[in-house]
Design a protein around this motif. Structure first.
Motif, PDB file in Angstrom:
ATOM      1  N   LEU A  49       0.830  -1.192   0.000  1.00 37.97           N
ATOM      2  CA  LEU A  49       0.000   0.000   0.000  1.00 37.97           C
ATOM      3  C   LEU A  49       0.870   1.249   0.000  1.00 37.97           C
ATOM      4  O   LEU A  49       1.809   1.359   0.788  1.00 37.97           O
ATOM      5  N   VAL A  50       0.519   2.182  -0.855  1.00 39.90           N
ATOM      6  CA  VAL A  50       1.147   3.493  -0.831  1.00 39.90           C
ATOM      7  C   VAL A  50       0.226   4.472  -0.101  1.00 39.90           C
ATOM      8  O   VAL A  50       0.618   5.104   0.877  1.00 39.90           O
ATOM      9  N   ALA A  51      -1.002   4.590  -0.590  1.00 40.75           N
ATOM     10  CA  ALA A  51      -1.952   5.505   0.024  1.00 40.75           C
ATOM     11  C   ALA A  51      -3.356   5.168  -0.453  1.00 40.75           C
ATOM     12  O   ALA A  51      -3.538   4.667  -1.564  1.00 40.75           O
ATOM     13  N   SER A  52      -4.332   5.446   0.390  1.00 39.73           N
ATOM     14  CA  SER A  52      -5.724   5.254   0.012  1.00 39.73           C
ATOM     15  C   SER A  52      -6.557   6.385   0.594  1.00 39.73           C
ATOM     16  O   SER A  52      -6.187   7.002   1.597  1.00 39.73           O
ATOM     17  N   ILE A  53      -7.695   6.622  -0.042  1.00 41.08           N
ATOM     18  CA  ILE A  53      -8.596   7.675   0.411  1.00 41.08           C
ATOM     19  C   ILE A  53     -10.029   7.242   0.114  1.00 41.08           C
ATOM     20  O   ILE A  53     -10.334   6.749  -0.966  1.00 41.08           O
ATOM     21  N   THR A  54     -10.908   7.404   1.089  1.00 41.16           N
ATOM     22  CA  THR A  54     -12.306   7.050   0.888  1.00 41.16           C
ATOM     23  C   THR A  54     -13.072   8.258   0.345  1.00 41.16           C
ATOM     24  O   THR A  54     -12.571   9.383   0.340  1.00 41.16           O
ATOM     25  N   ARG A  55     -14.300   8.005  -0.065  1.00 42.61           N
ATOM     26  CA  ARG A  55     -15.145   9.089  -0.567  1.00 42.61           C
ATOM     27  C   ARG A  55     -15.318  10.164   0.501  1.00 42.61           C
ATOM     28  O   ARG A  55     -15.393  11.346   0.197  1.00 42.61           O
ATOM     29  N   GLY A  56     -15.348   9.741   1.738  1.00 46.31           N
ATOM     30  CA  GLY A  56     -15.519  10.684   2.835  1.00 46.31           C
ATOM     31  C   GLY A  56     -14.246  11.382   3.259  1.00 46.31           C
ATOM     32  O   GLY A  56     -14.280  12.262   4.123  1.00 46.31           O
TER      33      GLY A  56
END
Length: 115
Positions: A47-54
């Motif tokens: 994993l590098v980075a993740s972002i949710t809709r919120g």
């Protein structure tokens, strides 16, 4: 079905910056999380980075403080601003998106950091 198109990879010197983009298209998107993984030769994908809709964000330990992920929900696009790049950041970077039906992956974009 969701299609992901990545752009922005390339060759950069150590200490430099790059910005990756990933645009999602298709029908019934309803994407929740988007983000990036990477895989270097001979290593596992991480994993590098993740972002949710919120707007909830996660970063891999090795990129914290150097990479920034952002997202434009209206455009179904996620961005990865990479700064202070190191040779060990060299890898193929894969965009992904998750909705209620499945997870989807881009074709990958090469990032090479020279020392």
């Amino acid at each position: 079905q969701v299609q992901l198109v990545e752009s922005g990879g390339g060759l950069v010197q150590a200490g430099g910056s790059l910005r990756l983009s990933c645009a999602a298209s298709g029908t019934g998107l309803s994407i929740n999380a988007m983000g990036w993984h990477r895989q270097a030769p001979g290593k596992q994908r991480e994993l590098v980075a993740s972002i949710t809709r919120g707007g909830n964000i996660r970063y891999g330990d090795s990129v914290k403080g150097r990479f920034t992920i952002t997202r434009d929900n209206a455009k179904n696009t996620v961005y990865l601003q990479m700064s202070s790049l190191k040779p060990e950041d060299t890898a193929v970077y894969y965009c992904y998106a998750i909705n209620i039906a499945s997870d989807y992956w881009g074709q990958g974009t090469q990032v090479t950091v020279s020392s």
